[in-house]
Write a protein that holds these residues in place. Structure first.
Motif, PDB file in Angstrom:
ATOM      1  N   HIS A  31     -10.039  -5.376  -1.196  1.00  0.00           N
ATOM      2  CA  HIS A  31      -9.299  -4.678  -0.131  1.00  0.00           C
ATOM      3  C   HIS A  31      -9.819  -5.062   1.248  1.00  0.00           C
ATOM      4  O   HIS A  31      -9.080  -5.066   2.228  1.00  0.00           O
ATOM      5  N   ARG A  32     -11.105  -5.452   1.305  1.00  0.00           N
ATOM      6  CA  ARG A  32     -11.668  -5.862   2.609  1.00  0.00           C
ATOM      7  C   ARG A  32     -10.984  -7.138   3.104  1.00  0.00           C
ATOM      8  O   ARG A  32     -10.696  -7.282   4.286  1.00  0.00           O
ATOM      9  N   ILE A  33     -10.741  -8.059   2.170  1.00  0.00           N
ATOM     10  CA  ILE A  33     -10.086  -9.324   2.546  1.00  0.00           C
ATOM     11  C   ILE A  33      -8.649  -9.056   2.996  1.00  0.00           C
ATOM     12  O   ILE A  33      -8.186  -9.566   4.009  1.00  0.00           O
ATOM     13  N   TRP A  34      -7.945  -8.210   2.224  1.00  0.00           N
ATOM     14  CA  TRP A  34      -6.550  -7.917   2.583  1.00  0.00           C
ATOM     15  C   TRP A  34      -6.482  -7.215   3.939  1.00  0.00           C
ATOM     16  O   TRP A  34      -5.571  -7.469   4.736  1.00  0.00           O
ATOM     17  N   LYS A  35      -7.451  -6.370   4.211  1.00  0.00           N
ATOM     18  CA  LYS A  35      -7.451  -5.669   5.513  1.00  0.00           C
ATOM     19  C   LYS A  35      -7.734  -6.663   6.644  1.00  0.00           C
ATOM     20  O   LYS A  35      -7.123  -6.602   7.712  1.00  0.00           O
ATOM     21  N   ALA A 150       0.967  -4.781  11.570  1.00  0.00           N
ATOM     22  CA  ALA A 150       0.883  -5.268  10.192  1.00  0.00           C
ATOM     23  C   ALA A 150       0.671  -4.076   9.273  1.00  0.00           C
ATOM     24  O   ALA A 150      -0.231  -3.265   9.493  1.00  0.00           O
ATOM     25  N   ILE A 151       1.530  -4.001   8.269  1.00  0.00           N
ATOM     26  CA  ILE A 151       1.540  -2.846   7.363  1.00  0.00           C
ATOM     27  C   ILE A 151       1.211  -3.333   5.955  1.00  0.00           C
ATOM     28  O   ILE A 151       2.012  -4.024   5.321  1.00  0.00           O
ATOM     29  N   LEU A 152       0.012  -2.997   5.517  1.00  0.00           N
ATOM     30  CA  LEU A 152      -0.488  -3.449   4.210  1.00  0.00           C
ATOM     31  C   LEU A 152      -0.294  -2.349   3.175  1.00  0.00           C
ATOM     32  O   LEU A 152      -0.581  -1.182   3.459  1.00  0.00           O
ATOM     33  N   MET A 224       1.122  -8.252  -5.932  1.00  0.00           N
ATOM     34  CA  MET A 224       0.680  -6.891  -6.263  1.00  0.00           C
ATOM     35  C   MET A 224       0.383  -6.089  -4.992  1.00  0.00           C
ATOM     36  O   MET A 224       0.238  -4.867  -5.023  1.00  0.00           O
ATOM     37  N   MET A 225       0.237  -6.829  -3.890  1.00  0.00           N
ATOM     38  CA  MET A 225       0.073  -6.228  -2.558  1.00  0.00           C
ATOM     39  C   MET A 225       1.048  -6.945  -1.650  1.00  0.00           C
ATOM     40  O   MET A 225       1.556  -8.029  -1.980  1.00  0.00           O
TER      41      MET A 225
END
Ligand SMILES: C[S@@+](CC[C@H](N)C(=O)[O-])C[C@H]1O[C@@H](n2cnc3c(N)ncnc32)[C@H](O)[C@@H]1O
Length: 232
Positions: A31-35, A150-152, A224-225
């Motif tokens: 999740h850190r990478i995606w953020k 940006a909306i994750l 998946m994300m």
């Protein structure tokens, strides 16, 4: 099964003490990478005003604050007092020099002026608000012209195998792990919330309806994300 706004608020107050620990272990730190990806998409510049909507314990707000620096400012907005208390404590310990503000407020009725924000993020929040079109309109209202957000969030992959894997992971890893920490029901809500959540293309259409001139949805982690990137 869908929750009212006050039920969602209580849920996030309740899980605040275990939220970060579970995020970290259940995503294997991903999740850190995606953020970080979400923050990169909005290209925050030193001196800018940033907003992290549904900030929770503050990960994205802190990443934004590192980019806008001491001459900028970042506001994290959430309606859960317990999540904000954790965000405040974490940011005071880690980044006491950065201008971060934590504001208790509703993403559907933002306590912010029109055209006041240069860049915005939202992580795993849009799926949880009770009125997605209204939330996007509020985001559009507070952004300055040309500003990006940006909306994750989670996303249901179109590929059947990945879709099955995601459901298996939620059922056999996420919920049982939460159960061990006493929060089974609170994490069982993820799958139904994901089923209701608009797919990438639908998110793009909703963003355009809310007034955004540009909107693109980028699937990540095999779909998946996803990150919805919008520009006013
Ligand atoms: C899954 S958490 C995400 C937290 C954080 N952004 C992250 O990525 O770790 C969702 C957050 O949205 C907040 N939230 C949901 N609906 C909201 C609303 N209408 N207004 C403000 N916050 C809301 C919850 O309190 C919760 O902290």
């Amino acid at each position: 099964m869908s929750y009212s706004a006050s039920e969602i608020q209580s849920l996030f107050d309740r899980i605040a003490p275990i939220y970060d620990q579970l995020n970290q272990s259940l995503s294997l730190g991903q999740h850190r990478i995606w953020k970080q990806m979400a923050v990169k998409w909005v290209q925050p510049q030193p001196g800018e005003t940033g907003l992290d909507l549904c900030c929770g314990s503050g990960d994205l707000a802190m990443l934004l604050a590192r980019e806008v620096g001491t001459t900028g400012q970042v506001t994290g907005v959430d309606f859960s007092a317990a999540q904000l208390a954790i965000a405040r404590e974490r940011s005071t310990n880690r980044y006491p020099h950065l201008p971060l503000h934590w504001l208790q407020g509703d993403a559907l009725n933002l306590p912010l002026a029109d055209h006041s924000v240069d860049c915005a993020t939202m992580g795993y929040g849009l799926r949880n608000v009770t009125d997605i079109p209204r939330c996007l309109r509020e985001l559009h209202r507070v952004l300055k012209p040309n500003a990006k957000a940006a909306i994750l969030d989670f996303h249901r992959p179109s590929q059947p195998l990945l879709r099955a894997f995601q459901q298996w992971y939620l059922d056999t890893v996420v919920v049982p792990t939460a159960k061990r920490l006493g929060s089974e029901a609170d994490y069982a809500y993820i799958a139904p919330s994901l089923d209701r959540f608009p797919k990438g293309l639908e998110q793009v259409q909703l963003a355009r309806k809310a007034g955004f001139g540009k909107a693109t949805h980028y699937p990540i982690a095999g779909g998946m994300m996803g990150i919805l990137v919008v520009a006013k």
